[in-house]
Design a protein around this motif. Sequence first.
Motif, mmCIF file in Angstrom:
data_model
loop_
_atom_site.group_PDB
_atom_site.id
_atom_site.type_symbol
_atom_site.label_atom_id
_atom_site.label_comp_id
_atom_site.label_asym_id
_atom_site.label_seq_id
_atom_site.Cartn_x
_atom_site.Cartn_y
_atom_site.Cartn_z
ATOM 1 N N LEU A 192 7.122 3.610 -9.327
ATOM 2 C CA LEU A 192 8.405 4.327 -9.383
ATOM 3 C C LEU A 192 8.188 5.835 -9.409
ATOM 4 C CD1 LEU A 192 10.699 2.346 -11.868
ATOM 5 C CD2 LEU A 192 11.167 2.853 -9.482
ATOM 6 N N SER A 193 7.251 6.276 -10.235
ATOM 7 C CA SER A 193 6.999 7.728 -10.351
ATOM 8 C C SER A 193 6.503 8.307 -9.034
ATOM 9 C CB SER A 193 5.971 7.983 -11.459
ATOM 10 O OG SER A 193 6.416 7.462 -12.688
ATOM 11 N N ARG A 194 5.651 7.516 -8.339
ATOM 12 C CA ARG A 194 5.090 8.020 -7.083
ATOM 13 C C ARG A 194 6.119 8.048 -5.962
ATOM 14 N NH1 ARG A 194 1.413 4.582 -6.734
ATOM 15 N NH2 ARG A 194 2.295 3.187 -5.160
ATOM 16 N N GLU A 195 6.927 6.983 -5.868
ATOM 17 C CA GLU A 195 7.882 6.878 -4.765
ATOM 18 C C GLU A 195 9.146 7.691 -5.000
ATOM 19 O OE1 GLU A 195 7.251 5.481 -2.009
ATOM 20 O OE2 GLU A 195 5.438 4.330 -2.482
ATOM 21 N N PHE A 196 9.531 7.912 -6.280
ATOM 22 C CA PHE A 196 10.758 8.659 -6.607
ATOM 23 C C PHE A 196 10.423 9.734 -7.634
ATOM 24 C CE2 PHE A 196 11.926 4.284 -5.603
ATOM 25 C CZ PHE A 196 12.858 4.461 -4.585
ATOM 26 N N ALA A 216 18.608 -6.761 -8.167
ATOM 27 C CA ALA A 216 18.766 -6.180 -9.500
ATOM 28 C C ALA A 216 18.726 -4.647 -9.488
ATOM 29 C CB ALA A 216 17.691 -6.727 -10.430
ATOM 30 N N VAL A 217 17.798 -4.049 -8.736
ATOM 31 C CA VAL A 217 17.621 -2.588 -8.817
ATOM 32 C C VAL A 217 17.686 -1.902 -7.457
ATOM 33 C CG1 VAL A 217 16.225 -2.809 -10.897
ATOM 34 C CG2 VAL A 217 15.095 -2.758 -8.681
ATOM 35 N N GLY A 218 17.728 -2.669 -6.368
ATOM 36 C CA GLY A 218 17.669 -2.061 -5.039
ATOM 37 C C GLY A 218 18.822 -1.129 -4.746
ATOM 38 N N GLU A 219 20.031 -1.548 -5.138
ATOM 39 C CA GLU A 219 21.218 -0.725 -4.845
ATOM 40 C C GLU A 219 21.143 0.615 -5.553
ATOM 41 O OE1 GLU A 219 26.095 -1.093 -5.024
ATOM 42 O OE2 GLU A 219 24.834 -2.766 -5.671
ATOM 43 N N VAL A 220 20.679 0.600 -6.810
ATOM 44 C CA VAL A 220 20.535 1.844 -7.582
ATOM 45 C C VAL A 220 19.542 2.780 -6.899
ATOM 46 C CG1 VAL A 220 19.822 2.809 -9.798
ATOM 47 C CG2 VAL A 220 21.046 0.640 -9.724
ATOM 48 N N LEU A 221 18.393 2.219 -6.481
ATOM 49 C CA LEU A 221 17.356 3.051 -5.861
ATOM 50 C C LEU A 221 17.806 3.584 -4.504
ATOM 51 C CD1 LEU A 221 14.183 0.932 -6.750
ATOM 52 C CD2 LEU A 221 14.998 3.012 -7.860
ATOM 53 N N CYS A 222 18.567 2.779 -3.746
ATOM 54 C CA CYS A 222 19.084 3.242 -2.453
ATOM 55 C C CYS A 222 20.009 4.439 -2.638
ATOM 56 C CB CYS A 222 19.841 2.108 -1.753
ATOM 57 S SG CYS A 222 18.769 0.865 -0.989
ATOM 58 N N GLU A 223 20.905 4.340 -3.638
ATOM 59 C CA GLU A 223 21.866 5.419 -3.870
ATOM 60 C C GLU A 223 21.165 6.679 -4.333
ATOM 61 O OE1 GLU A 223 25.854 6.141 -6.581
ATOM 62 O OE2 GLU A 223 25.374 4.131 -5.849
ATOM 63 N N MET A 224 20.111 6.530 -5.170
ATOM 64 C CA MET A 224 19.421 7.704 -5.700
ATOM 65 C C MET A 224 18.529 8.373 -4.659
ATOM 66 S SD MET A 224 20.512 8.209 -8.664
ATOM 67 C CE MET A 224 19.408 9.574 -8.905
ATOM 68 N N GLY A 262 19.133 8.725 -1.496
ATOM 69 C CA GLY A 262 19.902 9.431 -0.481
ATOM 70 C C GLY A 262 19.442 9.074 0.917
ATOM 71 N N ASP A 263 19.198 10.088 1.746
ATOM 72 C CA ASP A 263 18.782 9.858 3.130
ATOM 73 C C ASP A 263 17.261 9.802 3.284
ATOM 74 O OD1 ASP A 263 21.429 9.869 3.854
ATOM 75 O OD2 ASP A 263 21.457 12.045 4.258
ATOM 76 N N SER A 264 16.542 10.047 2.206
ATOM 77 C CA SER A 264 15.074 10.110 2.333
ATOM 78 C C SER A 264 14.449 8.735 2.569
ATOM 79 C CB SER A 264 14.465 10.732 1.070
ATOM 80 O OG SER A 264 14.756 9.922 -0.062
ATOM 81 N N LYS A 265 15.133 7.662 2.136
ATOM 82 C CA LYS A 265 14.597 6.308 2.306
ATOM 83 C C LYS A 265 15.721 5.371 2.721
ATOM 84 C CE LYS A 265 10.635 6.408 -0.887
ATOM 85 N NZ LYS A 265 10.604 7.857 -1.111
ATOM 86 N N ASN A 266 15.427 4.516 3.715
ATOM 87 C CA ASN A 266 16.422 3.527 4.129
ATOM 88 C C ASN A 266 16.226 2.228 3.346
ATOM 89 O OD1 ASN A 266 14.250 2.157 5.322
ATOM 90 N ND2 ASN A 266 14.582 3.164 7.305
ATOM 91 N N GLU A 267 17.051 1.236 3.669
ATOM 92 C CA GLU A 267 17.004 -0.029 2.921
ATOM 93 C C GLU A 267 15.657 -0.741 3.078
ATOM 94 O OE1 GLU A 267 19.302 -4.327 2.924
ATOM 95 O OE2 GLU A 267 20.464 -2.506 3.373
#
Length: 745
Positions: free
Chosen positions: A43-47, A78-86, A88-93
């Motif tokens: 998580l720390s590395r990717e976000f 469980a957590v994908g939607e939260v991470l997608c919203e956070m 933004g445009d830097s990462k797709n689904e």
Amino acid sequence: MLIQSLATLLSSSWVIRAAHAQQRPVSERSVGQRMMAAYVEILSREFPGLDTEVFNYVTGVLDSGSGDFESVDDLFDAVGEVLCEMSGDSKNEDDIREICQKMFNTLQINARNSSTKVLLDAPVQLSKIADAYDPLSDPLRGIWMTKRDQSTTVNAKKLEKAEARLKAKQDKRSEKDSQKSTAPVVLEEASASQASNKKEARIELSGKNKSYDVRIENFDIAFGERTLLMGADLNLSYGRRYGLIGRNGLGKTTLLKMIASHNLRVPSHISILHVEQEVVGDDTRALQSVLECDTLRERLLREEKDLNAMINAGQADGTESTQLSEIYAKLEEIEADKAPARASIILAGLGFNPKMQQQTTKEFSGGWRMRLALARALFAKPDLLLLDEPTNMLDVRAIIWLENYLQTWESTIFVVSHDRNFLNAVATDIVHLHSQRLDTYRGDYENFLKTKEERLKNQQREYEAQQQYREHIQVFIDRFRYNANRASQVQSKLKLLERLPELKAIEKETEVILRFPDQFEKLSPPVLQLDEVIFCYSPEKPVFTNLNVSADLESRICVVGENGAGKSTMLKILMGDLTPISGIRHAHRNLKLGYFSQHHVDQLDLNVSAVELLAKKFPGKSEEEYRHQLGSYGVSGELAVRPVISLSGGQKSRVAFAQMTMPCPNFYILDEPTNHLDMETIEALAKALNNFKGGVILVSHDERLIRLVCKELWVCDNGGVRRVDGGFDEYKEILQEQFRKEGYI
């Protein structure tokens, strides 16, 4: 909107985690922290810029709910939607799903590596704790325990959907577990189909077919969804003896059953007898049970008895004498007076002494009842005799007698056997089942090996020659394809290629390899020893008197003797399963025995898969380790997850080998290990035993295995064990001499 709703959830998440922390010792919390480290790092590395509250929320979900994630889809929900919203445009689904996959993998690794499960001592009722809380007495505690306003910004519909999804998954998992534990094992069934032949059908209906040859053409056999034979042909000439061979699980036994049950067409005037099931135990004496197989003789004797009773009772009408004369003539024609002697010889050859021949069938064990079934078949003399591994139930003495007896058999025999020497002695032809077809070879098994090898070489040469010819033509075509002057020649070459028969490269059968692990220290002899042992099941009949034997890690000992002589009993005394009346059993303190029982199938749980069987017997390992162990003995892929009951006899034996070798013994005691194994596996077993650095004591009737492995031959008889210095050749000559003296050959 979603970020705002998370803030309300965070406090309850932290309360639960704080409650866990109060219940767990420090060491357990440190283990959990180490387990968390992997996905926290991802998580720390990717976000790198992830909001602290969202970061805590995601790690909290992963930490507390890791056991509920059956797949990466569960974690993404469980957590994908939260991470997608956070992000933004830097990462797709797809990017988010890939990150979820990495975190899911770390959770699975942690689940396997951690055996600690943390449970609360009692449910934490947060509402009651909050109601009893006094903010004035404990202001610091109020950070966590202050009640929030019931009005919340959490999206109620989304929360309801998430809870419904979770509940549905839990219900589905419970239902699956319930069905797995209660549902009966449904066995697949074999089926056969055969192309119709109008000419043969007309001959059969006309009753003009007098031939006793068996011709079954263009037939298929399937077992469940698996095809065993496709477009196969089987021709059995009357009076010849055919040995059916092939790898375990390819359908040899199924083919015999399809013939015996007339699922494959055999002319109705040909009598078929399949020795498959043991004789039912009742009050019939063994000798009489065999005599009853001659139905014509039994019918004539009954008619004779009834007519004599009528004459003695004075109820005769004058025709009885003529009828009796006809019956006596028929009885003389079939040599009915010699039938008891012939039946007695067959029973004696198969090991029934005069006393046993007068015993009732219900007094015999299953193995002896199978011998009785074989004796009945031999006495009945059907036109087509089907035998499935007849040597499995016999000792060496009975096998040698059967070999001699079948060499003079007048009708047709079709026998499945793994015994190489038996086929060399009995078979006039070999039928090889492979690649969903049947190939027939003239001669015994040794001749089959030579002919097959030569045939494969010729086929490979033809294939290679044709490939070179094809390449030569193709070069010409490619060179002049666009040359107008050579167009007709190119077309001619193309047609020539089309007309060439398509030959295939030879597919070599995979080599069977067995390995017995032998990573252990050397043990000083004697490793296993019996001194002056006396043993009996009943005082009036001792099994052993003054038994003295010893073995060490260099031993390769084969034990032979008639059934009932005490071979299996001696093995159980050596293992310590039976306690002698007197004498001493000595075993090295570091001795670790592996035992393969003659009735190994009875020791397997048939309703579970081979993987589950090992997991229950040796818990704590990964599925990959169980699969690797089974794969070492040829039980791989789909076979490893099928119910054991659906496996063939040879495949069940391989599962038993995998189970036996899992603890890595340093000494093996094997009681009839070759039953149901194909010849390739027997050869591999012999090689594995020779390479094994520990000790081996082997009870076997398989001459090939005995010759390949054993350095010592022990014979059980007359309440003791004696060593035969001349090995198997000397023992075989002793038995042949006994047969000659007793008039059995």
